[in-house]
Design a protein around this motif. Structure first.
Motif, short mmCIF file in Angstrom:
data_model
loop_
_atom_site.label_atom_id
_atom_site.label_comp_id
_atom_site.label_asym_id
_atom_site.label_seq_id
_atom_site.Cartn_x
_atom_site.Cartn_y
_atom_site.Cartn_z
N VAL A 155 0.83 -1.21 0.00
CA VAL A 155 0.00 0.00 0.00
C VAL A 155 0.87 1.26 0.00
CG1 VAL A 155 -1.65 1.35 1.37
CG2 VAL A 155 -1.99 -1.10 1.05
N THR A 156 1.94 1.24 0.80
CA THR A 156 2.82 2.40 0.88
C THR A 156 3.44 2.72 -0.48
OG1 THR A 156 3.33 1.92 3.20
CG2 THR A 156 4.84 3.38 2.02
N ALA A 157 3.98 1.68 -1.14
CA ALA A 157 4.64 1.89 -2.44
C ALA A 157 3.64 2.33 -3.50
CB ALA A 157 5.36 0.62 -2.87
N ALA A 158 2.48 1.66 -3.56
CA ALA A 158 1.50 1.96 -4.61
C ALA A 158 0.84 3.32 -4.41
CB ALA A 158 0.43 0.87 -4.64
N SER A 159 0.93 3.87 -3.20
CA SER A 159 0.28 5.15 -2.90
C SER A 159 1.22 6.34 -3.05
CB SER A 159 -0.28 5.14 -1.47
OG SER A 159 -1.23 4.11 -1.30
N LEU A 160 2.51 6.08 -3.25
CA LEU A 160 3.47 7.18 -3.33
C LEU A 160 3.15 8.11 -4.49
CD1 LEU A 160 6.83 5.34 -2.58
CD2 LEU A 160 5.62 6.93 -1.10
N ASN A 161 3.06 9.41 -4.18
CA ASN A 161 2.80 10.45 -5.18
C ASN A 161 1.48 10.23 -5.92
OD1 ASN A 161 5.25 11.65 -4.52
ND2 ASN A 161 6.36 10.50 -6.07
N ARG A 162 0.53 9.56 -5.28
CA ARG A 162 -0.78 9.31 -5.91
C ARG A 162 -1.89 9.66 -4.93
NH1 ARG A 162 -0.97 6.23 -10.52
NH2 ARG A 162 1.03 5.40 -11.22
N ALA A 163 -2.83 10.49 -5.38
CA ALA A 163 -3.99 10.81 -4.56
C ALA A 163 -5.04 9.70 -4.65
CB ALA A 163 -4.61 12.14 -4.99
N ASP A 164 -5.06 9.00 -5.78
CA ASP A 164 -6.02 7.92 -6.01
C ASP A 164 -5.51 6.63 -5.35
OD1 ASP A 164 -7.95 6.20 -6.87
OD2 ASP A 164 -7.45 6.33 -9.01
N ARG A 165 -6.29 6.09 -4.43
CA ARG A 165 -5.88 4.88 -3.72
C ARG A 165 -6.33 3.60 -4.40
NH1 ARG A 165 -6.37 5.55 2.85
NH2 ARG A 165 -4.52 6.86 3.13
N ARG A 166 -7.05 3.69 -5.49
CA ARG A 166 -7.57 2.48 -6.12
C ARG A 166 -6.47 1.52 -6.57
NH1 ARG A 166 -11.83 5.06 -10.26
NH2 ARG A 166 -10.13 6.59 -10.32
N PRO A 167 -5.37 2.00 -7.18
CA PRO A 167 -4.29 1.05 -7.53
C PRO A 167 -3.72 0.34 -6.31
CG PRO A 167 -4.01 3.13 -8.71
CD PRO A 167 -5.08 3.36 -7.69
N ALA A 168 -3.60 1.06 -5.20
CA ALA A 168 -3.08 0.46 -3.97
C ALA A 168 -4.02 -0.63 -3.46
CB ALA A 168 -2.88 1.53 -2.90
N VAL A 169 -5.33 -0.38 -3.53
CA VAL A 169 -6.31 -1.36 -3.06
C VAL A 169 -6.28 -2.61 -3.94
CG1 VAL A 169 -8.77 -1.82 -2.74
CG2 VAL A 169 -7.80 0.37 -2.00
N VAL A 170 -6.20 -2.42 -5.25
CA VAL A 170 -6.16 -3.55 -6.19
C VAL A 170 -4.90 -4.39 -5.96
CG1 VAL A 170 -5.92 -4.19 -8.62
CG2 VAL A 170 -7.56 -2.43 -7.95
N LEU A 171 -3.76 -3.74 -5.82
CA LEU A 171 -2.51 -4.46 -5.62
C LEU A 171 -2.46 -5.14 -4.25
CD1 LEU A 171 -0.06 -1.99 -7.36
CD2 LEU A 171 -0.49 -4.36 -8.03
N LEU A 172 -3.07 -4.50 -3.25
CA LEU A 172 -3.14 -5.12 -1.93
C LEU A 172 -3.94 -6.42 -2.00
CD1 LEU A 172 -2.76 -5.20 1.16
CD2 LEU A 172 -4.81 -3.76 1.35
N PHE A 173 -5.08 -6.39 -2.69
CA PHE A 173 -5.90 -7.59 -2.82
C PHE A 173 -5.16 -8.67 -3.60
CE2 PHE A 173 -9.25 -10.20 -4.74
CZ PHE A 173 -9.97 -10.53 -3.60
N ALA A 174 -4.43 -8.26 -4.64
CA ALA A 174 -3.64 -9.23 -5.42
C ALA A 174 -2.55 -9.84 -4.56
CB ALA A 174 -3.02 -8.54 -6.64
N ASN A 175 -1.91 -9.02 -3.73
CA ASN A 175 -0.87 -9.52 -2.83
C ASN A 175 -1.45 -10.50 -1.82
OD1 ASN A 175 1.22 -9.74 -0.79
ND2 ASN A 175 2.11 -7.88 -1.66
N ALA A 176 -2.66 -10.21 -1.33
CA ALA A 176 -3.29 -11.06 -0.33
C ALA A 176 -3.71 -12.41 -0.90
CB ALA A 176 -4.49 -10.35 0.29
N THR A 177 -4.17 -12.42 -2.15
CA THR A 177 -4.64 -13.67 -2.76
C THR A 177 -3.51 -14.50 -3.36
OG1 THR A 177 -5.11 -12.47 -4.82
CG2 THR A 177 -6.94 -12.76 -3.27
N ALA A 178 -2.37 -13.89 -3.64
CA ALA A 178 -1.26 -14.61 -4.27
C ALA A 178 -0.79 -15.82 -3.46
CB ALA A 178 -0.10 -13.66 -4.54
N PRO A 179 -0.67 -15.73 -2.11
CA PRO A 179 -0.24 -16.92 -1.37
C PRO A 179 -1.20 -18.10 -1.49
CG PRO A 179 0.02 -14.96 -0.02
CD PRO A 179 -0.76 -14.55 -1.23
N ILE A 180 -2.49 -17.82 -1.65
CA ILE A 180 -3.47 -18.90 -1.79
C ILE A 180 -3.21 -19.67 -3.09
CG2 ILE A 180 -5.92 -19.45 -2.00
CD1 ILE A 180 -6.53 -16.97 -0.36
N ALA A 181 -3.01 -18.93 -4.19
CA ALA A 181 -2.71 -19.56 -5.47
C ALA A 181 -1.38 -20.30 -5.41
CB ALA A 181 -2.69 -18.51 -6.58
N GLY A 182 -0.39 -19.68 -4.77
CA GLY A 182 0.92 -20.32 -4.67
C GLY A 182 0.88 -21.59 -3.84
#
Length: 247
Positions: A155-182
């Motif tokens: 979230v910290t990296a995806a939010s840098l210099n961005r007012a829109d948090r949507r990319p951070a939320v999407v990447l956070l969800f992808a990060n959270a689900t990746a261990p399940i697939a792995g």
């Protein structure tokens, strides 16, 4: 069991991301405890178990220890090449590396790289359970305790210099689900002990790098050291106690 622990990794990652968005006050204690747990898992479980799985010693060195060094070095090289983690050296020395300030699209690249890293964490969970329930549980515990930091950093990296948090939320969800697939992938792929031993050694090297180069320096960066050190010692002692009871 694999499904359960991968779901716990999912929840821990989300908790780290939410903490990055809202609360930071006690993060140093959480990271200090996580660092201690990871160090304990490397020293008291993963390395001994990997050495028991294979006795092969190319060049006179146990294969798992070669994997250990390779895992540590690999993550260091990847970090320097694609900036997986934001550097913290400037908090301890007057010089500042060029990649210490990540922003814009580079922040999204960092967050995306963390998603790939989380996928491999899940694979490690699946392979850990292949070598036995006890090893699988400790591998899962190691993954779970550092997923908080991964969620936070995503979230910290995806939010840098961005007012829109949507990319951070999407990447956070992808990060959270990746261990399940792995984890599902690691369960399906069967690996012989001769390969599994060096792999667990390599995973131990990755964990040690994360703990020593990323999590613990971040935990000590701006907060009183004593309580953070106590949290780290508590994590180390907890793993030692669990391993001793298991044997």
């Amino acid at each position: 069991m694999v499904v359960l622990v991968s779901l716990l990794a999912f929840l821990t990652t989300l908790a780290g991301g939410l903490a990055a968005m809202r609360v930071r006050d006690n993060r140093h204690l959480v990271l200090g405890l996580a660092g201690g747990l990871m160090l304990g898992i490397v020293a008291f479980d993963l390395i001994p178990e990997s050495l028991e799985l294979t006795r092969h010693s190319p060049l006179g060195v146990p294969a798992p220890m070669i994997g250990f060094a390779a895992g540590f070095l690999l993550l260091h090289v990847v970090e320097q090449a694609v900036v997986i983690h934001r550097a913290h050296e400037h908090e301890y020395a007057p010089h500042v590396h060029v990649h210490a300030h990540v922003g814009g699209s580079a922040g999204l690249v960092t967050a995306s790289a963390l998603v790939v890293h989380s996928l491999m964490d899940g694979v490690s969970i699946g392979l850990g359970f292949q070598s036995g329930t006890e090893v699988g549980i400790f591998v899962a515990l190691a993954v779970i305790v550092h997923k908080f930091a991964d969620g936070f950093n995503t979230v910290t990296a995806a939010s840098l210099n961005r007012a829109d948090r949507r990319p951070a939320v999407v990447l956070l969800f992808a990060n959270a689900t990746a261990p399940i697939a792995g984890a599902a992938l690691g369960t399906v792929v069967r690996v012989p002990d001769a390969v599994l031993g060096p792999y667990l050694g390599g995973f131990a090297g990755v964990l040690l790098y994360l703990a020593a180069a990323e999590i613990l320096p971040e935990a000590h960066s701006v907060h009183p050291r004593v309580m953070t050190l106590c949290a780290t010692g508590l994590g180390l002692a907890a793993v030692l106690l669990i391993v001793s009871l298991a044997h």
